[in-house]
Design an enzyme around this catalytic site. Sequence first.
Site, PDB file in Angstrom:
ATOM      1  CE  LYS A 112      -4.367  -1.440   0.375  1.00 37.61           C
ATOM      2  NZ  LYS A 112      -4.756  -2.334   1.446  1.00 37.61           N
ATOM      3  CE  LYS A 192     -10.025 -10.356  -6.504  1.00 36.38           C
ATOM      4  NZ  LYS A 192      -9.426 -10.269  -5.186  1.00 36.38           N
ATOM      5  CE  LYS A 195     -18.365  -1.040  -7.929  1.00 37.83           C
ATOM      6  NZ  LYS A 195     -19.631  -0.639  -7.412  1.00 37.83           N
TER       7      LYS A 195
END
Length: 324
Positions: A112, A192, A195
């Site tokens: 991250k 994968k 959205k």
Amino acid sequence: MKRRVFSGARPTGKQHLGNYLGAIQNYVNLQEEYECVYCIVDVHALTTLEDTGGLQKNIYDMMLDWLAAGLDPRKSSLFVQSHVPEVMELHTLLSMVTPLGWLLRVPTFKEKARLQPQNINYGLVGYPVLMTADIVLYKAEVVPVGEDQLPHLELAREIARRFNNLFGNTFPEPEAKLTSFPLILGLDGKEKMSKQLNNDIELALSDEETVERIMTAVTDPARRYRDDPGHPEICNIYRLHGYFTPFRLEEIASQCRSAKIGCVECKQLLAQEINATLKPFRERRATLANKPKYIADVLADGAERARVIARETLREVKQKMGLT
Ligand code: SF4
């Protein structure tokens, strides 16, 4: 007495086929065997969100989809993480028993931090502590996880164990319920379904929108003309048939290889099966969408039930830590 399961999911708004096949169906099935505590983790989402304008709508849309898919508020506690503020207090208390080195080693923190170098906030480092607080606040014994999430759960178990060693047995060490979450690829056939990547098929689409969306999907790149033989084993439409048209899989594979079926026809068939499967979901969703207060009531009731457990756990924790 049923054993208690906890699972949390980020508020990602309207759910797509990947969410449905990967997580929601599993949530629904677990309701029969366990006492389930399912939470939309809005505070976790703040670690990566820079704009919170759509947060409430995302929570509403996600819960609407969960309920339409079969999550039952009479069987499970369904609520929003921040509506049970005790979790933040427990997070702070657990942070006092969690060595910083454990957190800095977590691979997802490093990942991250790499992805958002402009926003490496404290919450990213403390994420596993908040996740542990989510689980142990409800004294959950079981957490459904995919294999890739096992290290996170192991860290939660270590934090719970350390607390128990320091202050006396308080939390059950949560066990992993290993679940095979199928990897559902998106319309691009590579990544994968997501959205953000705009390669998803939302559950709430109309029948016509579903057909349109599926028509944009990438298939076997070697099949450039209708008469070219296809290779179903590398085609994502074929993989999706595995979930929605399992009874005709062999026939589709053979027709594809011999070019008896074209990709347009094959996609139409898939869209038809998806629409048939999702028909009850879509009908329930339309009914629930006409009762917006119902969602608010479910969330309020779920939070109140969760708070009964949370208050008692926090009282015990504070007492053991010498705070009362
Ligand atoms: S016919 Fe179906 S399985 Fe074969 S390549 Fe086209 S979409 Fe894929």
